[in-house]
Motif scaffolding. Sequence first.
Motif, PDB file in Angstrom:
ATOM      1  N   PHE A  40       0.837  -1.211   0.000  1.00  0.00           N
ATOM      2  CA  PHE A  40       0.000   0.000   0.000  1.00  0.00           C
ATOM      3  C   PHE A  40       0.870   1.259   0.000  1.00  0.00           C
ATOM      4  N   ALA A  41       1.965   1.214   0.753  1.00  0.00           N
ATOM      5  CA  ALA A  41       2.872   2.375   0.746  1.00  0.00           C
ATOM      6  C   ALA A  41       3.426   2.579  -0.666  1.00  0.00           C
ATOM      7  N   LEU A  42       3.726   1.470  -1.343  1.00  0.00           N
ATOM      8  CA  LEU A  42       4.229   1.541  -2.727  1.00  0.00           C
ATOM      9  C   LEU A  42       3.139   2.066  -3.666  1.00  0.00           C
ATOM     10  N   VAL A  43       1.901   1.631  -3.434  1.00  0.00           N
ATOM     11  CA  VAL A  43       0.774   2.097  -4.254  1.00  0.00           C
ATOM     12  C   VAL A  43       0.653   3.615  -4.163  1.00  0.00           C
ATOM     13  N   PHE A  44       0.674   4.147  -2.934  1.00  0.00           N
ATOM     14  CA  PHE A  44       0.509   5.592  -2.752  1.00  0.00           C
ATOM     15  C   PHE A  44       1.722   6.358  -3.300  1.00  0.00           C
ATOM     16  N   THR A  45       2.903   5.794  -3.103  1.00  0.00           N
ATOM     17  CA  THR A  45       4.110   6.493  -3.556  1.00  0.00           C
ATOM     18  C   THR A  45       4.116   6.625  -5.074  1.00  0.00           C
ATOM     19  N   THR A  46       3.771   5.532  -5.756  1.00  0.00           N
ATOM     20  CA  THR A  46       3.826   5.574  -7.229  1.00  0.00           C
ATOM     21  C   THR A  46       2.637   6.331  -7.815  1.00  0.00           C
ATOM     22  N   ARG A  47       1.540   6.391  -7.063  1.00  0.00           N
ATOM     23  CA  ARG A  47       0.356   7.075  -7.612  1.00  0.00           C
ATOM     24  C   ARG A  47       0.384   8.579  -7.364  1.00  0.00           C
ATOM     25  N   TYR A  48       0.986   8.999  -6.288  1.00  0.00           N
ATOM     26  CA  TYR A  48       0.883  10.402  -5.876  1.00  0.00           C
ATOM     27  C   TYR A  48       2.131  11.212  -6.181  1.00  0.00           C
ATOM     28  N   LEU A  49       2.931  10.731  -7.118  1.00  0.00           N
ATOM     29  CA  LEU A  49       4.102  11.527  -7.535  1.00  0.00           C
ATOM     30  C   LEU A  49       3.634  12.829  -8.190  1.00  0.00           C
ATOM     31  N   ASP A  50       2.374  12.822  -8.665  1.00  0.00           N
ATOM     32  CA  ASP A  50       1.875  14.047  -9.301  1.00  0.00           C
ATOM     33  C   ASP A  50       1.720  15.179  -8.282  1.00  0.00           C
ATOM     34  N   LEU A  51       1.959  14.875  -7.001  1.00  0.00           N
ATOM     35  CA  LEU A  51       1.985  15.954  -5.988  1.00  0.00           C
ATOM     36  C   LEU A  51       3.081  16.958  -6.357  1.00  0.00           C
ATOM     37  N   LEU A  52       4.082  16.441  -7.046  1.00  0.00           N
ATOM     38  CA  LEU A  52       5.222  17.308  -7.401  1.00  0.00           C
ATOM     39  C   LEU A  52       4.954  18.088  -8.681  1.00  0.00           C
TER      40      LEU A  52
END
Lengths: 212, 10
Positions: A40-52
């Motif tokens: 799940f941590a990997l899911v959020f990390t790869t999905r929310y890179l658009d935060l940048l």
Amino acid sequence: MNIFRLTGDLSHLAAIIILLLKIWKTRSCAGISGKSQILFALVFTTRYLDLLTSFISLYNTSMKFIYIGCAYATVYMIYAKFKATYDGNHDTFRVEFLVVPIGGLAFLVNHDFSPLEILWTFSIYLESVAILPQLFMISKTGEAETITTHYLFFLGLYRALYLMNWIWRFYFEGFFDMIAIVAGVVQTILYCDFFYLYVTKVLKGKKLSLPA
Amino acid sequence: SAPPLRHDEL
């Protein structure tokens, strides 16, 4: 935004908070699959890179930070703070058999062959199966703490609500994202067996134990 | 319709 997506996000947030509080208050991660939490941590990390790269709304940005923060805090508590209570002997699902094929699939089937989009696609595919180590662990131990079943219920409910959100958006906005929808259907189907046990056992005050 | 590449969902 529609009511299904909002309640879906709140259900997801509830699941994440329930798990975090369960581990923090009981100072134990017994019965919790650390592997699923890493996924799940990997899911959020790869999905929310658009935060940048892009800003959608304060709600969107703040929820992403909350999800990522809670996910890493949970992994930290399982593998560091309360490591002594981690039940590694029952958390034996071979996650590499999930991550590698899904990584390949994300390269083959996506909306756009750009790094961010492929990572987003990988995240969508991975999320649909990320709960498998947890469900596998429960089948091995043969039972689950009641608080853990509530965690799983809200986690499963969130994507079911998202399916309704996508029906709503298709009907009212003409929006649909086939990758998210197919993965979301798979994800929700994986919970059906658990939902049945949750409704027939846990909601009747019994403990969730397998085989039924 | 092709999905927007800017994903607005969590």
